[in-house]
Design a protein around this motif. Structure first.
Motif, PDB file in Angstrom:
ATOM      1  N   LEU A  51       0.829  -1.205   0.000  1.00 40.21           N
ATOM      2  CA  LEU A  51       0.000   0.000   0.000  1.00 40.21           C
ATOM      3  C   LEU A  51       0.865   1.258   0.000  1.00 40.21           C
ATOM      4  O   LEU A  51       0.569   2.234  -0.709  1.00 40.21           O
ATOM      5  CB  LEU A  51      -0.927  -0.009   1.215  1.00 40.21           C
ATOM      6  N   ILE A  52       1.950   1.244   0.787  1.00 38.12           N
ATOM      7  CA  ILE A  52       2.829   2.415   0.854  1.00 38.12           C
ATOM      8  C   ILE A  52       3.497   2.658  -0.498  1.00 38.12           C
ATOM      9  O   ILE A  52       3.519   3.792  -1.015  1.00 38.12           O
ATOM     10  CB  ILE A  52       3.883   2.221   1.961  1.00 38.12           C
ATOM     11  N   TYR A  53       4.035   1.604  -1.097  1.00 43.90           N
ATOM     12  CA  TYR A  53       4.686   1.762  -2.394  1.00 43.90           C
ATOM     13  C   TYR A  53       3.679   2.096  -3.491  1.00 43.90           C
ATOM     14  O   TYR A  53       4.035   2.738  -4.483  1.00 43.90           O
ATOM     15  CB  TYR A  53       5.464   0.498  -2.748  1.00 43.90           C
ATOM     16  N   ALA A  54       2.432   1.653  -3.329  1.00 50.84           N
ATOM     17  CA  ALA A  54       1.406   2.000  -4.313  1.00 50.84           C
ATOM     18  C   ALA A  54       1.140   3.499  -4.317  1.00 50.84           C
ATOM     19  O   ALA A  54       0.918   4.100  -5.376  1.00 50.84           O
ATOM     20  CB  ALA A  54       0.124   1.230  -4.032  1.00 50.84           C
ATOM     21  N   ILE A  55       1.162   4.119  -3.134  1.00 53.99           N
ATOM     22  CA  ILE A  55       0.978   5.577  -3.066  1.00 53.99           C
ATOM     23  C   ILE A  55       2.104   6.293  -3.808  1.00 53.99           C
ATOM     24  O   ILE A  55       1.881   7.211  -4.609  1.00 53.99           O
ATOM     25  CB  ILE A  55       0.913   6.033  -1.602  1.00 53.99           C
ATOM     26  N   VAL A 180      -6.598   4.459  -0.499  1.00 49.35           N
ATOM     27  CA  VAL A 180      -7.887   4.604  -1.196  1.00 49.35           C
ATOM     28  C   VAL A 180      -8.149   6.073  -1.518  1.00 49.35           C
ATOM     29  O   VAL A 180      -8.590   6.414  -2.631  1.00 49.35           O
ATOM     30  CB  VAL A 180      -9.023   4.013  -0.342  1.00 49.35           C
ATOM     31  N   ALA A 181      -7.873   6.966  -0.566  1.00 50.35           N
ATOM     32  CA  ALA A 181      -8.075   8.397  -0.798  1.00 50.35           C
ATOM     33  C   ALA A 181      -7.176   8.903  -1.924  1.00 50.35           C
ATOM     34  O   ALA A 181      -7.620   9.671  -2.797  1.00 50.35           O
ATOM     35  CB  ALA A 181      -7.816   9.180   0.484  1.00 50.35           C
ATOM     36  N   ALA A 182      -5.905   8.468  -1.938  1.00 51.21           N
ATOM     37  CA  ALA A 182      -4.975   8.890  -2.986  1.00 51.21           C
ATOM     38  C   ALA A 182      -5.408   8.348  -4.341  1.00 51.21           C
ATOM     39  O   ALA A 182      -5.337   9.052  -5.368  1.00 51.21           O
ATOM     40  CB  ALA A 182      -3.559   8.419  -2.654  1.00 51.21           C
ATOM     41  N   THR A 183      -5.882   7.103  -4.378  1.00 53.73           N
ATOM     42  CA  THR A 183      -6.319   6.510  -5.646  1.00 53.73           C
ATOM     43  C   THR A 183      -7.528   7.238  -6.206  1.00 53.73           C
ATOM     44  O   THR A 183      -7.580   7.557  -7.409  1.00 53.73           O
ATOM     45  CB  THR A 183      -6.651   5.022  -5.438  1.00 53.73           C
ATOM     46  N   LEU A 189      -8.608  13.285 -10.732  1.00 53.12           N
ATOM     47  CA  LEU A 189      -7.728  14.247 -11.396  1.00 53.12           C
ATOM     48  C   LEU A 189      -7.581  13.918 -12.874  1.00 53.12           C
ATOM     49  O   LEU A 189      -7.619  14.813 -13.738  1.00 53.12           O
ATOM     50  CB  LEU A 189      -6.353  14.245 -10.722  1.00 53.12           C
ATOM     51  N   LEU A 190      -7.430  12.629 -13.196  1.00 55.65           N
ATOM     52  CA  LEU A 190      -7.262  12.234 -14.592  1.00 55.65           C
ATOM     53  C   LEU A 190      -8.523  12.460 -15.412  1.00 55.65           C
ATOM     54  O   LEU A 190      -8.452  12.604 -16.631  1.00 55.65           O
ATOM     55  CB  LEU A 190      -6.842  10.760 -14.662  1.00 55.65           C
ATOM     56  N   SER A 268      -1.191   3.690 -16.543  1.00 57.76           N
ATOM     57  CA  SER A 268      -2.382   3.079 -15.968  1.00 57.76           C
ATOM     58  C   SER A 268      -2.294   3.125 -14.446  1.00 57.76           C
ATOM     59  O   SER A 268      -1.224   2.903 -13.878  1.00 57.76           O
ATOM     60  CB  SER A 268      -2.552   1.629 -16.438  1.00 57.76           C
ATOM     61  N   VAL A 269      -3.413   3.421 -13.801  1.00 56.12           N
ATOM     62  CA  VAL A 269      -3.448   3.436 -12.347  1.00 56.12           C
ATOM     63  C   VAL A 269      -3.262   2.027 -11.807  1.00 56.12           C
ATOM     64  O   VAL A 269      -2.599   1.817 -10.779  1.00 56.12           O
ATOM     65  CB  VAL A 269      -4.776   4.048 -11.863  1.00 56.12           C
ATOM     66  N   HIS A 270      -3.824   1.041 -12.506  1.00 58.65           N
ATOM     67  CA  HIS A 270      -3.641  -0.345 -12.083  1.00 58.65           C
ATOM     68  C   HIS A 270      -2.161  -0.726 -12.059  1.00 58.65           C
ATOM     69  O   HIS A 270      -1.724  -1.522 -11.231  1.00 58.65           O
ATOM     70  CB  HIS A 270      -4.386  -1.302 -13.021  1.00 58.65           C
TER      71      HIS A 270
END
Length: 358
Positions: A51-55, A180-183, A189-190, A268-270
């Motif tokens: 989760l941290i690296y995903a942010i 989740v908030a950042a995603t 934004l996109l 891609s966000v994924h």
């Protein structure tokens, strides 16, 4: 194959395109919420790191995947956020305020770094960000009164206005909420005019400028937002490790972050999440399988670096769209079978030659 009949323009910007998205993402949400009861403490810690690296990956994906800006010093923003969080938390500042300061200071530094992006691009921008990474690492090592120098600095547990998050489960939920908030923020934004401007700059700066897009403003904004997300990730990273030192934010970390978004799938966000999963699970896979390899190979000190290099080269040569691109091909194969054609995802030739006219 699923066909979506659209009756309004609002359907083009919906986060969930159809009922299948609602079902699968809802199932994923239930899995993530129940993770502390389903997985052992060690694997829950690994999920927290994902989760941290995903942010951080979301920020770098916004910069490299959607704006087309090349960064080789992104670990510097991670370090700025981590040390800001550590210093403020140890001084008694509540976690939310310290997190906002970490994101704000990282964004400010991102604006400073983004200034060279206004005049250089490509490998030259990579060299500029790489030099900045070396400068930040040296400052963190030399500013001993604040950062503790090479001896590092410890950080207290997060304090949410009197509530101490000192358990692995509580910190996991905190990271999950912020992720989740950042995603959702990146997705919205996109969908906005700002996100479309980022993509236009990535595709062709001259064409974007001809449509009235202010290149300097949007490039600097992209660096600031990317650095802010890296700062948030760095703050959570510091709390998770409870101890940070300058050598944790070196060039190797920057390369790992770039490797994460490239293998996950640029644009891609994924891809940010798939790349984070790869970055965290690959060392685990190597450690589990090296016992079955010959001693000369399994005990080699550079085994992980070699595996990373081979995987990166393989993706660049055979799957430039990354893990998410491979998933799209697999999904299309099942949806179009038996009419799937192998060359459907080949790179199209670019007919935009205006960038060559200087």
């Amino acid at each position: 194959m699923r066909f979506i009949f659209k009756t309004s323009y609002a359907q083009d910007i919906n986060l969930a395109k159809h009922g299948g998205h609602v079902f699968w993402y809802g199932l994923l949400a239930l899995l993530l919420l129940g993770a502390p009861w389903l997985f052992a403490e060690y694997w829950l810690a690994q999920m927290t790191f994902i989760l941290i690296y995903a942010i951080v990956g979301l920020g770098l994906m916004l910069l490299a995947g959607f704006t087309g800006q090349f960064s080789l010093g992104h670990a510097a923003f991670l370090g700025v956020g981590a040390y800001t969080q550590a210093v403020l938390t140890n001084a008694g500042v509540p976690f939310p305020l310290a997190l906002l300061c970490a994101a704000g200071l990282s964004a400010t530094v991102g604006v400073v770094v983004g200034l060279p992006a206004l005049r250089v691009k490509g490998i030259y921008l990579g060299m500029a960000t790489l030099s900045f990474g070396f400068i930040v690492e040296e400052v963190l090592a030399r500013w001993e009164k604040v950062t503790g120098g090479n001896a590092g600095i410890h950080i207290k547990a997060p304090d949410l206005f009197g509530w101490k998050v000192d358990s692995g489960e509580g910190f996991y939920y905190l990271c999950l909420f912020i992720t989740v908030a950042a995603t959702l923020g990146i997705l919205n934004l996109l969908r906005s005019s700002t996100g479309r401007a980022f993509v236009a700059i990535r595709d062709s700066e001259i064409s974007a400028q001809s449509m009235g897009i202010h290149l300097a403003r949007y490039k600097t904004l992209s660096f600031a937002l990317s650095a802010a997300l890296a700062g948030v990730g760095g703050a959570l990273y510091a709390h998770k490790l409870q101890f940070i030192s300058p050598d944790q934010f070196n060039i190797i970390q920057s390369i790992d972050l770039l490797l994460m978004v490239v293998i996950g799938g640029l644009g891609s966000v994924h891809g940010a999440f798939l790349g984070a999963i790869f970055l965290i699970t690959m060392p685990q896979v190597i450690s589990l399988t090296k016992d079955y390899l010959p001693a000369a190979v399994g005990q080699a000190p550079g085994l992980q670096a070699v595996v990373y290099g081979v995987v990166l080269v393989a993706f660049v040569l055979f799957e430039p769209l990354g893990l998410y691109g491979r998933w799209l091909k697999v999904r299309a194969w099942f949806q179009l079978f038996p009419f799937y054609r192998q060359g459907m995802f080949k790179r199209q030739k670019s007919f935009q030659k205006s960038d060559r006219l200087k």
